[in-house]
Design an enzyme around this catalytic site. Sequence first.
Site, PDB file in Angstrom:
ATOM      1  N   LYS A 134       2.512 -13.736  27.285  1.00 51.80           N
ATOM      2  CA  LYS A 134       1.787 -14.403  28.371  1.00 51.80           C
ATOM      3  C   LYS A 134       2.605 -14.401  29.660  1.00 51.80           C
ATOM      4  O   LYS A 134       2.048 -14.452  30.761  1.00 51.80           O
ATOM      5  CB  LYS A 134       1.387 -15.820  27.962  1.00 51.80           C
ATOM      6  CG  LYS A 134       2.530 -16.750  27.584  1.00 51.80           C
ATOM      7  CD  LYS A 134       3.085 -17.527  28.750  1.00 51.80           C
ATOM      8  CE  LYS A 134       4.261 -18.387  28.329  1.00 51.80           C
ATOM      9  NZ  LYS A 134       4.849 -19.138  29.464  1.00 51.80           N
ATOM     10  N   GLU A 164      11.059 -14.919  33.046  1.00 54.34           N
ATOM     11  CA  GLU A 164      11.063 -14.323  31.713  1.00 54.34           C
ATOM     12  C   GLU A 164      10.121 -13.123  31.597  1.00 54.34           C
ATOM     13  O   GLU A 164      10.365 -12.204  30.823  1.00 54.34           O
ATOM     14  CB  GLU A 164      10.683 -15.371  30.663  1.00 54.34           C
ATOM     15  CG  GLU A 164      11.747 -16.442  30.407  1.00 54.34           C
ATOM     16  CD  GLU A 164      12.914 -15.927  29.577  1.00 54.34           C
ATOM     17  OE1 GLU A 164      13.030 -14.699  29.364  1.00 54.34           O
ATOM     18  OE2 GLU A 164      13.722 -16.768  29.144  1.00 54.34           O
ATOM     19  N   ALA A 195       7.615 -27.791  32.369  1.00 57.67           N
ATOM     20  CA  ALA A 195       8.665 -28.806  32.280  1.00 57.67           C
ATOM     21  C   ALA A 195       8.438 -29.925  33.282  1.00 57.67           C
ATOM     22  O   ALA A 195       8.676 -31.110  32.980  1.00 57.67           O
ATOM     23  CB  ALA A 195      10.028 -28.153  32.509  1.00 57.67           C
ATOM     24  N   SER A 239       4.544 -22.071  37.625  1.00 59.09           N
ATOM     25  CA  SER A 239       4.962 -20.898  36.856  1.00 59.09           C
ATOM     26  C   SER A 239       5.872 -20.000  37.685  1.00 59.09           C
ATOM     27  O   SER A 239       5.462 -19.442  38.711  1.00 59.09           O
ATOM     28  CB  SER A 239       3.728 -20.117  36.402  1.00 59.09           C
ATOM     29  OG  SER A 239       4.098 -18.839  35.930  1.00 59.09           O
ATOM     30  N   ARG A 240       7.100 -19.812  37.218  1.00 53.16           N
ATOM     31  CA  ARG A 240       8.030 -18.912  37.906  1.00 53.16           C
ATOM     32  C   ARG A 240       7.522 -17.471  37.864  1.00 53.16           C
ATOM     33  O   ARG A 240       7.700 -16.707  38.813  1.00 53.16           O
ATOM     34  CB  ARG A 240       9.417 -19.006  37.258  1.00 53.16           C
ATOM     35  CG  ARG A 240      10.045 -20.369  37.365  1.00 53.16           C
ATOM     36  CD  ARG A 240      11.485 -20.353  36.914  1.00 53.16           C
ATOM     37  NE  ARG A 240      11.649 -20.004  35.522  1.00 53.16           N
ATOM     38  CZ  ARG A 240      11.680 -20.887  34.518  1.00 53.16           C
ATOM     39  NH1 ARG A 240      11.555 -22.174  34.785  1.00 53.16           N
ATOM     40  NH2 ARG A 240      11.862 -20.507  33.279  1.00 53.16           N
ATOM     41  N   ASN A 241       6.902 -17.104  36.747  1.00 53.69           N
ATOM     42  CA  ASN A 241       6.363 -15.749  36.633  1.00 53.69           C
ATOM     43  C   ASN A 241       5.256 -15.519  37.658  1.00 53.69           C
ATOM     44  O   ASN A 241       5.204 -14.481  38.313  1.00 53.69           O
ATOM     45  CB  ASN A 241       5.816 -15.531  35.217  1.00 53.69           C
ATOM     46  CG  ASN A 241       6.911 -15.580  34.171  1.00 53.69           C
ATOM     47  OD1 ASN A 241       7.692 -14.653  34.043  1.00 53.69           O
ATOM     48  ND2 ASN A 241       6.984 -16.678  33.424  1.00 53.69           N
ATOM     49  N   ARG A 264      25.773 -25.151  29.368  1.00 48.78           N
ATOM     50  CA  ARG A 264      26.692 -24.026  29.192  1.00 48.78           C
ATOM     51  C   ARG A 264      27.926 -24.181  30.079  1.00 48.78           C
ATOM     52  O   ARG A 264      29.036 -23.818  29.692  1.00 48.78           O
ATOM     53  CB  ARG A 264      25.974 -22.718  29.516  1.00 48.78           C
ATOM     54  CG  ARG A 264      26.850 -21.478  29.442  1.00 48.78           C
ATOM     55  CD  ARG A 264      26.039 -20.234  29.773  1.00 48.78           C
ATOM     56  NE  ARG A 264      25.002 -20.015  28.792  1.00 48.78           N
ATOM     57  CZ  ARG A 264      25.163 -19.294  27.683  1.00 48.78           C
ATOM     58  NH1 ARG A 264      26.344 -18.741  27.418  1.00 48.78           N
ATOM     59  NH2 ARG A 264      24.182 -19.131  26.833  1.00 48.78           N
ATOM     60  N   GLY A 305       3.619 -23.715  23.692  1.00 52.88           N
ATOM     61  CA  GLY A 305       2.302 -24.159  24.132  1.00 52.88           C
ATOM     62  C   GLY A 305       2.257 -24.277  25.639  1.00 52.88           C
ATOM     63  O   GLY A 305       3.236 -23.997  26.339  1.00 52.88           O
TER      64      GLY A 305
END
Length: 334
Positions: free
Chosen positions: A187, A277, A136, A250-252, A31, A132
Amino acid sequence: MRTVVLGSGGWGTALALVLLDNGHDVTLWCRTPAKAEEMARTRENPLLKGVPLPEGLNITGDLACLEGAELVVSAPPSFAVRETGGRIAPYLRPDSVLVTVSKGIERDTNLRMSQILREATQGVCPVVALSGPSHAEEVGLRLPTGCVAACPERDAARLVQSAFMNDCFRVYTSYDIVGVELAAALKNVIALSCGICAGLGFQDNTKALLMTRAMAEITRLGEHMGGQRRTFGGLAGMGDLIVTCTSIHSRNNRAGILIGQGKGVRQAMEEVGAVVEGYYAAESVCQLAEREGVEMPICRCAYEVLYQGKQARDVVPELMGRAGKDELLGTAWL
């Protein structure tokens, strides 16, 4: 095949590398032109540290790279999908295939990512959802990973399967794009909730309870919206839930841990340093569940903690004190 990956986050970059490994002509679009120049110079993405970007990977900030693209992968954060779709629409052709790998539900409209892209691009070409259990970081290291390419148009799903599949990245096809996308979005809310539990000091029993009952919620909403029950027991459902709820990648999960330890929601997301997210999905999911009349107590409590200032520890007795139920009546995916 001439392919373009839109979005230079860790996931978009990792998928660009999969496509490059498979011999495709791949361009990664950023971007911000300045970021494109930096990545082209250093041959590294700060969000995918330790994974070199081969010289064969084209990196640009110019959307003209979409001219003649046969496969276009949309990988921006969920809140930027509509804007990105509008910008790329003039470049798409009826014989192109658009792949969405963003996970979320749009605020207020409650639309899934593929629905947003179809609206923004006026349905000029098929849209496939690829989802799935796939960090990354691990895909970038070529560790064995499996995903699902979902689309009601079988030929489009099979094209995506063929484009991505190799010895390290296995892809299954599915017609159930509704179930795959809803599982992907929901999720993230549960992973954030699992992180909060860990931050509060709860351990394995609590996490197993939360994940299992959350899958009942996810399946309940998914089936109500037209998804297939078996999808929620597969890679895009239980598979993605497991990996997102249990991994430090996992950022979450990381954001949830910080919140459970007492940090403010905004502070926690800033410390994670990338898009969380599950925060955005929590509001959209609660809107959708309320609109459809589907009971989702775990997601509702997550929303109250994230948006209404409720203390995380206070929702535990609320959830544990609910009236007793029969597990097999309206159970998740058996």
